[in-house]
Design an enzyme around this catalytic site. Structure first.
Site, PDB file in Angstrom:
ATOM      1  N   GLN A  78       0.834  -1.196   0.000  1.00  0.00           N
ATOM      2  CA  GLN A  78       0.000   0.000   0.000  1.00  0.00           C
ATOM      3  C   GLN A  78       0.874   1.254   0.000  1.00  0.00           C
ATOM      4  O   GLN A  78       1.229   1.784   1.047  1.00  0.00           O
ATOM      5  CB  GLN A  78      -0.952   0.005   1.203  1.00  0.00           C
ATOM      6  CG  GLN A  78      -1.970   1.119   1.080  1.00  0.00           C
ATOM      7  CD  GLN A  78      -3.112   0.959   2.055  1.00  0.00           C
ATOM      8  OE1 GLN A  78      -3.252  -0.025   2.764  1.00  0.00           O
ATOM      9  NE2 GLN A  78      -3.954   1.972   2.093  1.00  0.00           N
ATOM     10  N   PHE A  79       1.190   1.737  -1.204  1.00  0.00           N
ATOM     11  CA  PHE A  79       2.041   2.920  -1.325  1.00  0.00           C
ATOM     12  C   PHE A  79       1.391   4.163  -0.747  1.00  0.00           C
ATOM     13  O   PHE A  79       2.072   5.111  -0.366  1.00  0.00           O
ATOM     14  CB  PHE A  79       2.457   3.159  -2.780  1.00  0.00           C
ATOM     15  CG  PHE A  79       1.387   3.779  -3.639  1.00  0.00           C
ATOM     16  CD1 PHE A  79       1.348   5.150  -3.828  1.00  0.00           C
ATOM     17  CD2 PHE A  79       0.423   2.998  -4.262  1.00  0.00           C
ATOM     18  CE1 PHE A  79       0.363   5.733  -4.619  1.00  0.00           C
ATOM     19  CE2 PHE A  79      -0.558   3.561  -5.046  1.00  0.00           C
ATOM     20  CZ  PHE A  79      -0.593   4.943  -5.231  1.00  0.00           C
ATOM     21  N   THR A  80       0.064   4.154  -0.615  1.00  0.00           N
ATOM     22  CA  THR A  80      -0.629   5.343  -0.106  1.00  0.00           C
ATOM     23  C   THR A  80      -0.294   5.633   1.359  1.00  0.00           C
ATOM     24  O   THR A  80      -0.625   6.713   1.856  1.00  0.00           O
ATOM     25  CB  THR A  80      -2.157   5.220  -0.279  1.00  0.00           C
ATOM     26  OG1 THR A  80      -2.615   4.077   0.449  1.00  0.00           O
ATOM     27  CG2 THR A  80      -2.531   5.103  -1.751  1.00  0.00           C
TER      28      THR A  80
END
Length: 148
Positions: A78-80
């Site tokens: 999850q790069f967010t």
């Protein structure tokens, strides 16, 4: 690296209508990789996560590790988690690792988990995923290697 760790009774990830990974009791780990992260951060993060005593014992106290209870792990990239919302209304993700770097460290982290936990499931790096979980407690912890 950043991780949102949720203690779950079950969790799954679905891609294009197909369940690609699921677990029973254990941890759902949403994992973000930063641009400057290395394997050393992955090692530290996994060591901390694996040793956490956030599973309940027979008295209902958070006194047991995932190893103590034979728990399972679902790791979802999850790069967010590296969103920067300080300016404007649209988050910037420049602090997130580029896809090749992030995928390499994500896979390395999963490999570390598989050395210690008998059942480790994953999402698919870069895919549009739907994650379902039953948060047990609810119990959610945020870990960041910059503060470990």
């Amino acid at each position: 690296m950043r991780a949102v760790v949720q203690r779950v009774t079950r969790a799954s990830v679905t891609i294009d209508g197909e369940v690609t990974g699921s677990i029973g009791q254990g941890y759902l780990v949403l994992l973000g990789v930063g641009a400057d992260d290395t394997r050393a951060e992955a090692d530290r993060l996994w060591k901390k996560l694996f040793g956490l005593r956030i599973m309940e014992d027979e008295d209902g106290k958070t006194n047991r590790s995932i190893d103590d209870v034979g728990g399972e792990v679902l790791v979802v990239s999850q790069f967010t988690l590296f969103a920067d919302c300080r300016r404007g209304r649209r988050p910037s993700f420049t602090a997130a690792g580029d896809p090749a770097h992030a995928n390499e460290l994500y896979e390395y982290f999963v490999q570390l988990a598989r050395q210690d936990v008998s059942r480790v499931a994953t999402g698919t790096f870069g895919a549009n995923m739907q994650v379902e979980l039953v948060n047990d407690g609810p119990f959610t912890i945020v870990l960041d290697t910059d503060t470990l």
